[in-house]
Design an enzyme around this catalytic site. Structure first.
Site, PDB file in Angstrom:
ATOM      1  N   GLU A  86      56.700 -19.770  28.018  1.00  0.00           N
ATOM      2  CA  GLU A  86      55.752 -19.480  29.089  1.00  0.00           C
ATOM      3  C   GLU A  86      56.465 -19.059  30.373  1.00  0.00           C
ATOM      4  O   GLU A  86      56.053 -18.107  31.041  1.00  0.00           O
ATOM      5  CB  GLU A  86      54.872 -20.710  29.341  1.00  0.00           C
ATOM      6  CG  GLU A  86      53.935 -21.064  28.204  1.00  0.00           C
ATOM      7  CD  GLU A  86      54.614 -21.777  27.040  1.00  0.00           C
ATOM      8  OE1 GLU A  86      53.968 -21.932  25.989  1.00  0.00           O
ATOM      9  OE2 GLU A  86      55.795 -22.184  27.180  1.00  0.00           O
ATOM     10  N   TRP A 213      75.875 -10.205 -10.872  1.00  0.00           N
ATOM     11  CA  TRP A 213      74.773 -10.703 -10.042  1.00  0.00           C
ATOM     12  C   TRP A 213      73.466 -10.405 -10.731  1.00  0.00           C
ATOM     13  O   TRP A 213      73.320  -9.349 -11.371  1.00  0.00           O
ATOM     14  CB  TRP A 213      74.783 -10.049  -8.670  1.00  0.00           C
ATOM     15  CG  TRP A 213      75.989 -10.387  -7.853  1.00  0.00           C
ATOM     16  CD1 TRP A 213      77.106  -9.631  -7.684  1.00  0.00           C
ATOM     17  CD2 TRP A 213      76.188 -11.587  -7.098  1.00  0.00           C
ATOM     18  NE1 TRP A 213      77.998 -10.265  -6.862  1.00  0.00           N
ATOM     19  CE2 TRP A 213      77.455 -11.477  -6.487  1.00  0.00           C
ATOM     20  CE3 TRP A 213      75.438 -12.734  -6.881  1.00  0.00           C
ATOM     21  CZ2 TRP A 213      77.977 -12.470  -5.673  1.00  0.00           C
ATOM     22  CZ3 TRP A 213      75.955 -13.712  -6.064  1.00  0.00           C
ATOM     23  CH2 TRP A 213      77.200 -13.581  -5.470  1.00  0.00           C
ATOM     24  N   ARG A 227      68.611 -18.337   4.364  1.00  0.00           N
ATOM     25  CA  ARG A 227      69.538 -19.416   4.707  1.00  0.00           C
ATOM     26  C   ARG A 227      69.584 -19.635   6.215  1.00  0.00           C
ATOM     27  O   ARG A 227      69.646 -20.774   6.692  1.00  0.00           O
ATOM     28  CB  ARG A 227      70.926 -19.089   4.176  1.00  0.00           C
ATOM     29  CG  ARG A 227      71.036 -19.134   2.660  1.00  0.00           C
ATOM     30  CD  ARG A 227      72.411 -18.698   2.187  1.00  0.00           C
ATOM     31  NE  ARG A 227      72.523 -18.719   0.732  1.00  0.00           N
ATOM     32  CZ  ARG A 227      73.572 -18.275   0.045  1.00  0.00           C
ATOM     33  NH1 ARG A 227      74.615 -17.765   0.703  1.00  0.00           N
ATOM     34  NH2 ARG A 227      73.584 -18.334  -1.274  1.00  0.00           N
ATOM     35  N   ASP A 243      79.437 -21.969 -10.368  1.00  0.00           N
ATOM     36  CA  ASP A 243      79.425 -20.802  -9.468  1.00  0.00           C
ATOM     37  C   ASP A 243      80.408 -20.910  -8.316  1.00  0.00           C
ATOM     38  O   ASP A 243      80.753 -19.893  -7.713  1.00  0.00           O
ATOM     39  CB  ASP A 243      78.011 -20.594  -8.893  1.00  0.00           C
ATOM     40  CG  ASP A 243      76.979 -20.336  -9.978  1.00  0.00           C
ATOM     41  OD1 ASP A 243      77.388 -19.986 -11.104  1.00  0.00           O
ATOM     42  OD2 ASP A 243      75.778 -20.486  -9.698  1.00  0.00           O
ATOM     43  N   LEU A 247      77.618 -20.631   0.090  1.00  0.00           N
ATOM     44  CA  LEU A 247      76.312 -20.966   0.677  1.00  0.00           C
ATOM     45  C   LEU A 247      76.304 -20.813   2.199  1.00  0.00           C
ATOM     46  O   LEU A 247      75.745 -21.628   2.925  1.00  0.00           O
ATOM     47  CB  LEU A 247      75.875 -22.385   0.289  1.00  0.00           C
ATOM     48  CG  LEU A 247      75.760 -22.677  -1.209  1.00  0.00           C
ATOM     49  CD1 LEU A 247      75.317 -24.119  -1.424  1.00  0.00           C
ATOM     50  CD2 LEU A 247      74.805 -21.710  -1.883  1.00  0.00           C
ATOM     51  N   GLY A 333      69.817 -24.996  -9.783  1.00  0.00           N
ATOM     52  CA  GLY A 333      69.417 -24.559 -11.110  1.00  0.00           C
ATOM     53  C   GLY A 333      68.164 -25.270 -11.585  1.00  0.00           C
ATOM     54  O   GLY A 333      67.590 -26.118 -10.892  1.00  0.00           O
ATOM     55  N   GLY A 334      67.750 -24.937 -12.794  1.00  0.00           N
ATOM     56  CA  GLY A 334      66.494 -25.442 -13.320  1.00  0.00           C
ATOM     57  C   GLY A 334      66.438 -26.941 -13.523  1.00  0.00           C
ATOM     58  O   GLY A 334      65.380 -27.564 -13.393  1.00  0.00           O
ATOM     59  N   ALA A 337      65.683 -28.206 -10.096  1.00  0.00           N
ATOM     60  CA  ALA A 337      64.433 -27.647  -9.566  1.00  0.00           C
ATOM     61  C   ALA A 337      63.221 -28.372 -10.146  1.00  0.00           C
ATOM     62  O   ALA A 337      62.235 -28.625  -9.440  1.00  0.00           O
ATOM     63  CB  ALA A 337      64.350 -26.151  -9.874  1.00  0.00           C
TER      64      ALA A 337
END
Length: 594
Positions: A86, A213, A227, A243, A247, A333-334, A337
């Site tokens: 403001e 990739w 990110r 991997d 990050l 990963g799964g 997740a």
């Protein structure tokens, strides 16, 4: 609007203050009325997001000052502890702000106790403020709006003074730009996004584990932006082992999120990119007692190790909440997740789909076992957005709707008639139901005896208000059974037993119930409650202490005396208590004046 709904497509570099002030007179909307307000409030929501990626996530505030459809000043909160939106807009508008309208995406409140947003607009001579949404935090909600009005400034809030159906685009943008704050306020965990890239046949890597990739460079660039909008990035131990990711946001400056590795066993390599804490801060969340030798080695590298009794996604997110995190990005990963989704801590999903087929029965998929065996159990995304990014397709959507934190007050109009200070938009609510609740003493089941007349008119002791109330159903009925029921109810050991007898007989033998019962029952309850609070002064003090709060009896099934599951009940018990509170406060007023 598509930019905001995907949360990631706003400019990667925000305009400088010099840029915004040099073009301070700019026509946004040539029409008047709701369309005019909608366009300018939409602009305020866009401006609010300009610091994304440059600073740590924080509540997003944008302010646009306009007159006759022309923007004369803009500002946004760059980071916590910086000049408010403001004041920036007022400085850009200069004298053109006098008599103008300020559009703000969210009620001000970036610093508790700071009145600068209100005072800057008031001193600039702003005549009207349009607010997209009220502040979601209880200690800030409604305060700035009331302060504006006390300064003589007209305030129009979307959904209150301004009809939301004519401001849909702007309102949606105002909600989306602060969705992380809304989720945090409602669920007491940070706003969490699950991101993954997969091939057209649903694989996030080859069966060997190689994933470099899956998606295109453009998609990976979008991930860096995601990110930058996050306090921390979560991965599992498998991701570290396979991997060895960094990050980082890789944007050459600006906000750098922390990295969180979840690993029960601490079966982790001694050397990894994530252990380089010069790039970014790293936290390892693990099970209590896991591999103390590895913990010591990682601690020497500057990695923080946090132990949990039972490592699970919800506890980790509650820990992140306690550390002040607003937004978390899950790049796991799964296998990680799946439990994160199952525990309800994932709120939004970004799926980057590459036009590739890798095949492989053992190739991993983005989400592991959720325990679902029928397609009807599948989780549907809400507010789905589809965007083409180079050769890839980005599908995003919410797993949980953005929470509406407006208080749900049962029978608000009748409640406001009892207590004119009650507002459907600002009031705080005290729920009570069981006697062991913090305000359980308000219940008609509470163990506080009362002295009220029996069937002969002689004052006698009733164990609870509920005993008295149930017995009155059968008072004055010329039937020996009715008279016996009064005595039976009076002698029951608990209010539950009294209620059980009274309700059963009323249901099965209605001829034993006083014919005017439905007409007089509210007054009967009121008399019992009034006696209770007059006989027990400490209860009356407790009742007075709730001034300014709406009292709601939280029974999920009693829609007459209670508020119901979603505010659909009539809440007559709460209403009677608020009536008693008002009467008690009025009686105390002469003493306070003296």
């Amino acid at each position: 609007m598509a930019l905001l709904s995907s949360f990631i497509a706003l400019p990667t570099s925000s305009p400088s203050r010099a840029d915004t002030s040099s073009h301070r007179v700019r026509r946004i909307c040539s029409t008047g009325g709701a369309a005019h307000d909608n366009a300018l409030l939409l602009r305020a929501a866009e401006v609010a997001d300009w610091s994304a990626g440059h600073t740590a996530p924080h509540p997003n505030f944008g302010c646009v000052i306009a007159r006759n459809g022309e923007v004369v000043g803009e500002g946004f909160l760059y980071a916590q502890g910086t000049k408010c939106a403001e004041l920036q807009a007022v400085e850009a508008a200069n004298e053109l702000g006098r008599g103008a309208t300020a559009y703000i995406n969210m009620e001000p409140g970036d610093c508790h106790g700071d009145q600068t947003p209100v005072s800057s607009l008031a001193q600039a001579g702003i005549s009207r403020v349009v607010v997209g949404i009220r502040h979601p935090l209880g200690h800030l909600r409604g305060k700035a709006i009331n302060s504006f009005r006390n300064e003589g400034i007209r305030v129009d809030v979307v959904g209150e003074e301004l009809p939301s159906n004519k401001m849909e685009k702007a309102l949606k943008s105002c909600i989306l730009v602060n969705a992380p704050l809304l989720y945090r306020a409602a669920f007491h965990v940070p706003f969490s996004v699950l991101k993954y890239a997969m091939t057209l046949d649903g694989k996030i890597a080859a069966r060997s584990g190689d994933a470099s990739w899956v998606s295109s460079r453009l998609s990976r660039g979008r991930v860096f932006e995601l990110r930058g909008r996050s306090d921390a990035i979560v991965v599992g131990g498998n991701t570290v082992r396979q991997d060895d990711p960094r990050l980082t946001a890789r944007h050459g400056g600006g906000h750098v999120p922390a990295r969180i590795v979840m690993s029960k066993s601490l079966n982790l390599p001694e050397e990894a990119n994530l252990w380089n804490t010069h790039d970014a801060y790293t936290i390892i969340a693990t099970q209590r007692g896991a591999r103390k030798d590895i913990q010591e080695k990682l601690a020497k590298k500057g990695v923080e190790v946090v132990e949990f009794d039972m490592l699970n996604p919800r506890d980790v997110m509650e820990y992140c909440f306690s550390r002040g995190c607003l937004s978390i990005l899950w790049e796991c990963g799964g296998e990680l997740a799946a439990p994160a989704i199952s525990s309800g801590v994932i709120h939004k999903v970004y799926a980057f789909i590459a036009p590739k087929i890798i095949g492989g029965r053992g190739a991993p998929s983005p989400v592991g076992e959720l325990g679902m065996i029928q397609m009807s159990q599948a989780l549907d995304l809400i507010d789905v957005s589809i965007e083409k990014i180079g050769p890839d397709i980005l599908v995003s959507g919410f797993l949980h709707p953005i929470p509406d934190l407006s208080p749900v007050i049962p029978s608000i109009h009748e409640t406001a008639a009892l207590d004119p200070t009650v507002s459907p938009y600002e009031s705080k609510i005290i729920f009570f139901y069981k006697t062991w609740d913090p305000f359980g003493a308000f219940s008609n089941f509470s163990p506080h005896s009362i002295i009220m007349p029996d069937e002969t008119g002689v004052p006698c002791m009733w164990p609870t208000v509920e005993h008295y109330y149930q017995a009155q159903k059968f008072l004055g009925v010329d039937n020996p059974l009715a008279k016996g029921l009064i005595e039976q109810i009076k002698c029951t050991r608990s209010p539950e037993e009294a209620a059980r007898i009274g309700r059963k007989v009323q249901r099965e033998q209605p001829e034993l119930v006083h014919p005017d019962w439905e007409t007089v029952k509210i007054d009967v309850m009121y008399r019992g409650l009034r006696c209770k609070f007059s006989m027990h002064p400490h209860l009356n003090s407790l009742l007075r202490s709730t001034v300014g709060f709406v009292l709601v009896e939280a029974s999920p099934h009693d829609l007459f005396w209670g508020g119901g599951r979603e505010g659909e009940g009539l809440n007559y018990l709460g209403r009677l208590l608020m009536k008693l509170r008002s009467e008690s406060l009025k009686e105390a007023t002469p003493d306070s004046i003296v």
